[in-house]
Design an enzyme around this catalytic site. Sequence first.
Site, PDB file in Angstrom:
ATOM      1  N   GLU A  44       1.643  -4.255 -60.759  1.00  0.00           N
ATOM      2  CA  GLU A  44       0.485  -3.601 -61.349  1.00  0.00           C
ATOM      3  C   GLU A  44      -0.725  -4.531 -61.321  1.00  0.00           C
ATOM      4  OE1 GLU A  44       1.355  -2.231 -65.311  1.00  0.00           O
ATOM      5  OE2 GLU A  44       3.100  -1.081 -64.648  1.00  0.00           O
ATOM      6  N   GLU A  68      -2.134   5.909 -61.072  1.00  0.00           N
ATOM      7  CA  GLU A  68      -1.614   6.615 -62.254  1.00  0.00           C
ATOM      8  C   GLU A  68      -2.729   7.022 -63.209  1.00  0.00           C
ATOM      9  OE1 GLU A  68       1.694   4.591 -64.049  1.00  0.00           O
ATOM     10  OE2 GLU A  68       1.602   5.766 -65.887  1.00  0.00           O
TER      11      GLU A  68
HETATM   12  N1  LIG Z   1       8.575   9.633 -69.792  1.00  0.00           N
HETATM   13  C1  LIG Z   1       7.652   8.862 -69.254  1.00  0.00           C
HETATM   14  N2  LIG Z   1       6.817   9.385 -68.333  1.00  0.00           N
HETATM   15  C2  LIG Z   1       5.864   8.616 -67.748  1.00  0.00           C
HETATM   16  O1  LIG Z   1       5.123   9.139 -66.880  1.00  0.00           O
HETATM   17  C3  LIG Z   1       5.756   7.244 -68.104  1.00  0.00           C
HETATM   18  C4  LIG Z   1       6.673   6.737 -69.030  1.00  0.00           C
HETATM   19  N3  LIG Z   1       7.588   7.551 -69.603  1.00  0.00           N
HETATM   20  N4  LIG Z   1       6.668   5.413 -69.363  1.00  0.00           N
HETATM   21  C5  LIG Z   1       5.868   4.497 -68.585  1.00  0.00           C
HETATM   22  C6  LIG Z   1       4.589   5.097 -68.245  1.00  0.00           C
HETATM   23  C7  LIG Z   1       3.714   5.392 -69.455  1.00  0.00           C
HETATM   24  N5  LIG Z   1       3.036   6.580 -69.025  1.00  0.00           N
HETATM   25  C8  LIG Z   1       2.192   7.358 -69.809  1.00  0.00           C
HETATM   26  C9  LIG Z   1       2.442   7.551 -71.160  1.00  0.00           C
HETATM   27  C10 LIG Z   1       1.614   8.356 -71.910  1.00  0.00           C
HETATM   28  C11 LIG Z   1       0.509   8.970 -71.356  1.00  0.00           C
HETATM   29  C12 LIG Z   1      -0.384   9.804 -72.184  1.00  0.00           C
HETATM   30  O2  LIG Z   1      -0.195   9.924 -73.365  1.00  0.00           O
HETATM   31  N6  LIG Z   1      -1.403  10.443 -71.584  1.00  0.00           N
HETATM   32  C13 LIG Z   1      -2.287  11.402 -72.252  1.00  0.00           C
HETATM   33  C14 LIG Z   1      -3.707  11.227 -71.780  1.00  0.00           C
HETATM   34  C15 LIG Z   1      -4.554  10.433 -72.725  1.00  0.00           C
HETATM   35  C16 LIG Z   1      -6.001  10.530 -72.329  1.00  0.00           C
HETATM   36  O3  LIG Z   1      -6.508  11.671 -72.198  1.00  0.00           O
HETATM   37  O4  LIG Z   1      -6.649   9.473 -72.146  1.00  0.00           O
HETATM   38  C17 LIG Z   1      -1.865  12.812 -71.851  1.00  0.00           C
HETATM   39  O5  LIG Z   1      -2.340  13.754 -72.452  1.00  0.00           O
HETATM   40  O6  LIG Z   1      -1.005  12.967 -70.941  1.00  0.00           O
HETATM   41  C18 LIG Z   1       0.247   8.765 -70.000  1.00  0.00           C
HETATM   42  C19 LIG Z   1       1.096   7.973 -69.244  1.00  0.00           C
HETATM   43  C20 LIG Z   1       3.421   6.931 -67.699  1.00  0.00           C
HETATM   44  N7  LIG Z   1       4.751   6.400 -67.589  1.00  0.00           N
HETATM   45  C1  LIG Z   2       5.552   5.935 -63.515  1.00  0.00           C
HETATM   46  C2  LIG Z   2       5.909   5.031 -62.379  1.00  0.00           C
HETATM   47  C3  LIG Z   2       4.833   4.958 -61.362  1.00  0.00           C
HETATM   48  C4  LIG Z   2       6.309   3.667 -62.874  1.00  0.00           C
HETATM   49  O1  LIG Z   2       5.696   2.667 -62.639  1.00  0.00           O
HETATM   50  C5  LIG Z   2       7.539   3.582 -63.688  1.00  0.00           C
HETATM   51  O2  LIG Z   2       8.316   4.549 -63.748  1.00  0.00           O
HETATM   52  O3  LIG Z   2       7.754   2.518 -64.272  1.00  0.00           O
HETATM   53 MG   LIG Z   3       6.309   1.020 -63.832  1.00  0.00          MG
END
Ligand SMILES: Nc1nc(=O)c2c([nH]1)NC[C@@H]1CN(c3ccc(C(=O)N[C@@H](CCC(=O)O)C(=O)O)cc3)CN21
Ligand SMILES: CC(C)C(=O)C(=O)O
Ligand SMILES: [Mg+2]
Length: 264
Positions: A114, A181
């Site tokens: 990253e 992402e």
């Molecule tokens: N189950 C899971 N799915 C994932 O895609 C994921 C993980 N875990 N763990 C590692 C990272 C963390 N990720 C994440 C975790 C939370 C959001 C989140 O809460 N996003 C908000 C947007 C916030 C904003 O508008 O700025 C959303 O509404 O999705 C996004 C990516 C992506 N990755």
């Molecule tokens: C969400 C993906 C791209 C990742 O880095 C992970 O699963 O850790």
């Molecule tokens: Mg990762």
Amino acid sequence: MAKVSVSTLAKKKQQGEKITALTAYDASFAKLFYDNGVDVVLVGDSLGMVLQGADDTLSVTTEEIAYHTRSVRAGSRDLFVVADMPFMSYSNPAQACENAATLMRSGANMVKLEGGTWLTESIKLLTQQGIPVCGHLGLTPQSVHVFGGFKIQGREEQQALQMIADAQALESAGAQMLVIECIPSNLAKRITEAVNIPVIGIGAGKEVDGQILVMHDLVGISAGYIPKFSKNFLAETGNMQDAVKKFCDDVKSGAFPGTEHEFN
Ligand SMILES: Nc1nc(=O)c2c([nH]1)NC[C@@H]1CN(c3ccc(C(=O)N[C@@H](CCC(=O)O)C(=O)O)cc3)CN21
Ligand SMILES: CC(C)C(=O)C(=O)O
Ligand SMILES: [Mg+2]
């Protein structure tokens, strides 16, 4: 040698064929994904959250990723496996090489790091030593405490330009793939057009070269919060095999992600 390679992935970008990717952490799912058409499996440090129940990915170690990489590799000799380098396992080029070597010896075909331009020395060295590298820009979860939460990145033009420059710097240093992402779809499109290497999106809209999802989100069983960009493919198919096939079909046809899964 895996059936899919960096050159087959590069060819898919050139030919406009979408790349399908999912995370996996064990042999059974790795085999299921391979058998149902997934091109790339990522042993993600997301395992800290979906397997271990942590609030973020920072506690994950190289040994843990190596353990799961061995399991995933045991599921299929033919699979293209990317292994995440954990938080603080690549803070200088020598450390990056040592830890990446552990992951390659565990069965990875490529490692993912990253960050932007500050990684170029490490990426050059890794590539010179025979270790293919995937970059990761945008909402890089290892920096969640710098961002102040899992927040969409690149909404301001200054940030967007920096991200495009970072993508080009990673490519110039030798990176052969890039994950982006949680960024606005328009920026994802600009990045995808700005580099020749395949760009895999998650929460980055459809105008990229491929899609990746955390496998638990694909089947709607993630502990805690399920991000807006993910989709439960099991709900409409009823079994794991068809859920994976539908994900691959929908990515290839452009049906997934839809506008409801993207950020602007
Ligand atoms: N189950 C899971 N799915 C994932 O895609 C994921 C993980 N875990 N763990 C590692 C990272 C963390 N990720 C994440 C975790 C939370 C959001 C989140 O809460 N996003 C908000 C947007 C916030 C904003 O508008 O700025 C959303 O509404 O999705 C996004 C990516 C992506 N990755
Ligand atoms: C969400 C993906 C791209 C990742 O880095 C992970 O699963 O850790
Ligand atoms: Mg990762």
